[in-house]
Write a protein that holds these residues in place. Structure first.
Motif, mmCIF file in Angstrom:
data_model
loop_
_atom_site.group_PDB
_atom_site.id
_atom_site.type_symbol
_atom_site.label_atom_id
_atom_site.label_comp_id
_atom_site.label_asym_id
_atom_site.label_seq_id
_atom_site.Cartn_x
_atom_site.Cartn_y
_atom_site.Cartn_z
ATOM 1 N N LEU A 69 13.351 12.375 -32.682
ATOM 2 C CA LEU A 69 13.073 13.731 -32.224
ATOM 3 C C LEU A 69 12.259 13.780 -30.937
ATOM 4 O O LEU A 69 12.162 14.844 -30.315
ATOM 5 C CB LEU A 69 12.349 14.516 -33.317
ATOM 6 N N THR A 70 11.700 12.648 -30.506
ATOM 7 C CA THR A 70 10.922 12.632 -29.267
ATOM 8 C C THR A 70 11.574 11.807 -28.165
ATOM 9 O O THR A 70 11.168 11.906 -27.004
ATOM 10 C CB THR A 70 9.504 12.080 -29.511
ATOM 11 N N ALA A 71 12.569 10.994 -28.503
ATOM 12 C CA ALA A 71 13.266 10.190 -27.498
ATOM 13 C C ALA A 71 14.214 11.077 -26.686
ATOM 14 O O ALA A 71 14.745 12.063 -27.200
ATOM 15 C CB ALA A 71 14.035 9.062 -28.165
ATOM 16 N N PRO A 72 14.460 10.732 -25.423
ATOM 17 C CA PRO A 72 15.313 11.559 -24.564
ATOM 18 C C PRO A 72 16.812 11.328 -24.743
ATOM 19 O O PRO A 72 17.614 11.919 -24.027
ATOM 20 C CB PRO A 72 14.865 11.158 -23.160
ATOM 21 N N ARG A 73 17.201 10.445 -25.672
ATOM 22 C CA ARG A 73 18.618 10.226 -25.956
ATOM 23 C C ARG A 73 18.792 10.008 -27.446
ATOM 24 O O ARG A 73 17.818 9.785 -28.167
ATOM 25 C CB ARG A 73 19.175 9.026 -25.167
ATOM 26 N N ARG A 74 20.012 10.099 -27.921
ATOM 27 C CA ARG A 74 20.241 9.964 -29.351
ATOM 28 C C ARG A 74 19.896 8.562 -29.818
ATOM 29 O O ARG A 74 20.161 7.568 -29.145
ATOM 30 C CB ARG A 74 21.687 10.301 -29.690
ATOM 31 N N VAL A 75 19.288 8.492 -30.975
ATOM 32 C CA VAL A 75 18.797 7.229 -31.518
ATOM 33 C C VAL A 75 19.326 7.061 -32.935
ATOM 34 O O VAL A 75 19.313 8.005 -33.725
ATOM 35 C CB VAL A 75 17.252 7.198 -31.547
ATOM 36 N N GLN A 76 19.779 5.863 -33.258
ATOM 37 C CA GLN A 76 20.197 5.547 -34.615
ATOM 38 C C GLN A 76 19.255 4.504 -35.209
ATOM 39 O O GLN A 76 18.650 3.708 -34.499
ATOM 40 C CB GLN A 76 21.636 5.020 -34.635
ATOM 41 N N PHE A 77 19.112 4.533 -36.522
ATOM 42 C CA PHE A 77 18.273 3.563 -37.211
ATOM 43 C C PHE A 77 18.848 3.323 -38.597
ATOM 44 O O PHE A 77 19.724 4.062 -39.068
ATOM 45 C CB PHE A 77 16.821 4.041 -37.298
ATOM 46 N N LEU A 78 18.361 2.289 -39.261
ATOM 47 C CA LEU A 78 18.876 1.927 -40.576
ATOM 48 C C LEU A 78 18.033 2.555 -41.670
ATOM 49 O O LEU A 78 16.811 2.618 -41.574
ATOM 50 C CB LEU A 78 18.892 0.403 -40.740
ATOM 51 N N ALA A 79 18.681 3.018 -42.723
ATOM 52 C CA ALA A 79 18.001 3.599 -43.876
ATOM 53 C C ALA A 79 18.688 3.088 -45.132
ATOM 54 O O ALA A 79 19.857 2.694 -45.103
ATOM 55 C CB ALA A 79 18.049 5.123 -43.828
ATOM 56 N N ALA A 120 24.718 -4.411 -38.831
ATOM 57 C CA ALA A 120 24.825 -2.973 -38.582
ATOM 58 C C ALA A 120 24.088 -2.596 -37.304
ATOM 59 O O ALA A 120 24.586 -1.788 -36.503
ATOM 60 C CB ALA A 120 24.257 -2.194 -39.773
ATOM 61 N N GLY A 121 22.911 -3.176 -37.090
ATOM 62 C CA GLY A 121 22.181 -2.918 -35.852
ATOM 63 C C GLY A 121 22.933 -3.425 -34.640
ATOM 64 O O GLY A 121 22.965 -2.768 -33.591
ATOM 65 N N ARG A 122 23.564 -4.569 -34.791
ATOM 66 C CA ARG A 122 24.354 -5.129 -33.690
ATOM 67 C C ARG A 122 25.532 -4.219 -33.342
ATOM 68 O O ARG A 122 25.830 -3.983 -32.161
ATOM 69 C CB ARG A 122 24.855 -6.514 -34.073
ATOM 70 N N ARG A 123 26.184 -3.678 -34.352
ATOM 71 C CA ARG A 123 27.311 -2.776 -34.091
ATOM 72 C C ARG A 123 26.855 -1.533 -33.336
ATOM 73 O O ARG A 123 27.564 -1.038 -32.447
ATOM 74 C CB ARG A 123 27.985 -2.380 -35.407
ATOM 75 N N ILE A 124 25.695 -1.009 -33.708
ATOM 76 C CA ILE A 124 25.167 0.168 -33.014
ATOM 77 C C ILE A 124 24.924 -0.146 -31.545
ATOM 78 O O ILE A 124 25.322 0.611 -30.654
ATOM 79 C CB ILE A 124 23.864 0.639 -33.693
ATOM 80 N N SER A 129 24.591 2.258 -27.717
ATOM 81 C CA SER A 129 23.692 3.271 -28.261
ATOM 82 C C SER A 129 22.248 2.780 -28.262
ATOM 83 O O SER A 129 21.966 1.617 -27.980
ATOM 84 C CB SER A 129 24.109 3.635 -29.690
ATOM 85 N N ALA A 130 21.336 3.698 -28.583
ATOM 86 C CA ALA A 130 19.926 3.358 -28.755
ATOM 87 C C ALA A 130 19.672 3.130 -30.239
ATOM 88 O O ALA A 130 20.106 3.909 -31.082
ATOM 89 C CB ALA A 130 19.040 4.474 -28.221
ATOM 90 N N PHE A 131 18.952 2.062 -30.547
ATOM 91 C CA PHE A 131 18.724 1.669 -31.927
ATOM 92 C C PHE A 131 17.234 1.469 -32.152
ATOM 93 O O PHE A 131 16.568 0.743 -31.414
ATOM 94 C CB PHE A 131 19.481 0.369 -32.220
ATOM 95 N N ALA A 132 16.670 2.134 -33.161
ATOM 96 C CA ALA A 132 15.247 2.003 -33.478
ATOM 97 C C ALA A 132 15.055 1.020 -34.621
ATOM 98 O O ALA A 132 15.806 1.026 -35.597
ATOM 99 C CB ALA A 132 14.661 3.366 -33.848
ATOM 100 N N ILE A 133 14.037 0.168 -34.501
ATOM 101 C CA ILE A 133 13.783 -0.846 -35.515
ATOM 102 C C ILE A 133 12.281 -1.078 -35.629
ATOM 103 O O ILE A 133 11.535 -0.897 -34.653
ATOM 104 C CB ILE A 133 14.500 -2.172 -35.150
ATOM 105 N N TYR A 134 11.848 -1.451 -36.826
ATOM 106 C CA TYR A 134 10.450 -1.775 -37.067
ATOM 107 C C TYR A 134 10.333 -3.285 -37.271
ATOM 108 O O TYR A 134 10.655 -3.788 -38.358
ATOM 109 C CB TYR A 134 9.930 -1.050 -38.306
ATOM 110 N N PRO A 135 9.895 -4.034 -36.267
ATOM 111 C CA PRO A 135 9.823 -5.493 -36.405
ATOM 112 C C PRO A 135 8.923 -5.969 -37.540
ATOM 113 O O PRO A 135 9.112 -7.077 -38.049
ATOM 114 C CB PRO A 135 9.273 -5.943 -35.046
ATOM 115 N N GLU A 136 7.941 -5.141 -37.951
ATOM 116 C CA GLU A 136 7.078 -5.533 -39.064
ATOM 117 C C GLU A 136 7.841 -5.599 -40.380
ATOM 118 O O GLU A 136 7.392 -6.221 -41.338
ATOM 119 C CB GLU A 136 5.925 -4.549 -39.216
ATOM 120 N N GLY A 137 8.979 -4.918 -40.462
ATOM 121 C CA GLY A 137 9.820 -4.954 -41.651
ATOM 122 C C GLY A 137 9.586 -3.799 -42.585
ATOM 123 O O GLY A 137 10.525 -3.166 -43.049
#
Length: 254
Positions: A69-79, A120-124, A129-137
């Protein structure tokens, strides 16, 4: 995700966000900014086109709402996939909501599940596309910044995506651990300078993945100003006996 594993299988193209995403974003983004009035810095650091990884610290469930909601482009992430497989009205609401914020359902866990998540992240990313990830896990329950898992580096080195570090501040105050409600609190979202991790070597090199991940985590630390934990963040114990043992004999894996 939570694993250091890197998959070998060739991924298939992923589906980009559609009408539901843009409708949800168009409604929720202005409302969220009006209500929470977040301080946002560095939006210009996010490339307007091409694959980009938004690598962020993780303090609360709402982080996965704040970043898109704060990034200037669409972002996808895993859930977790259960958000998309429910039935009835509740299942429809959950599925529609998570689709609207750019979530992609995956099975959570270690081993093959972790590899599937990285695929899945690689496909995004390979769909530019822009992909959000939490390296801490997983999210930090004590507010400290934990060591990063090397999956983020594998994704960047494999796809050629640049990494934009993200430092979230105050999101744990919106929804404290154990709370189901949302509170209006001031938050800060810092998007840092893009990082090209290719200087560290190839994705096949464990040393390159570790060095790249450490560089990313150092940038996140600079943006979030969190205390460093110096260890990996482990998922909370599941059983009653495990929880009791964890309280009596607290431990952290180095």
């Amino acid at each position: 995700m939570t694993s250091d594993a890197e998959p070998d299988a060739e991924p298939t193209p992923t589906k980009r966000p559609g009408f539901v995403y843009f409708l949800g974003y168009g409604i929720m983004a202005p409302v969220a900014r009006l209500v929470f009035r977040p301080t946002i810095t560095g939006r210009e650091n996010i490339p307007k086109t091409g694959p980009v990884i938004l690598a962020s610290n993780h303090l609360a469930f709402v982080d996965s709402l704040v970043i898109p909601l704060t990034a200037p482009r669409r972002v996808q992430f895993l859930a977790k996939n259960t958000y998309f497989t429910g039935t009835g009205l509740k299942g429809w609401v959950s599925r529609t909501f998570f689709t609207s914020i750019g979530a992609v359902g995956v099975e959570r866990g270690a081993g093959q599940a972790a590899q599937d998540a990285l695929d899945a992240g690689r496909r995004i990313l390979e769909s530019d596309s822009a992909f959000a990830i939490y390296p801490e896990g997983t999210r930090s329950l004590d507010g400290r910044l934990y060591k990063g898992r090397t999956g983020v580096a594998w994704l960047a080195l494999t796809t050629g995506a640049v990494v934009v570090p993200v430092g979230l501040i105050g999101t744990q105050e919106i929804q404290p651990t154990g709370s189901k409600g949302i509170r209006v609190r001031k938050i800060t979202v810092n998007f840092g300078t893009p990082i090209d991790v290719s200087v560290h070597g190839s994705a096949e090199s464990g040393k390159a993945r570790r060095l790249a991940t450490d560089q990313i985590m150092a940038a996140i630390h600079e943006l979030s100003k969190q205390e460093l934990a110096g260890v990996y963040n482990e998922a909370p114990p599941s059983g009653t006996l495990h929880k009791l043992a964890d309280r009596v004999f607290p431990r952290e894996r180095r």
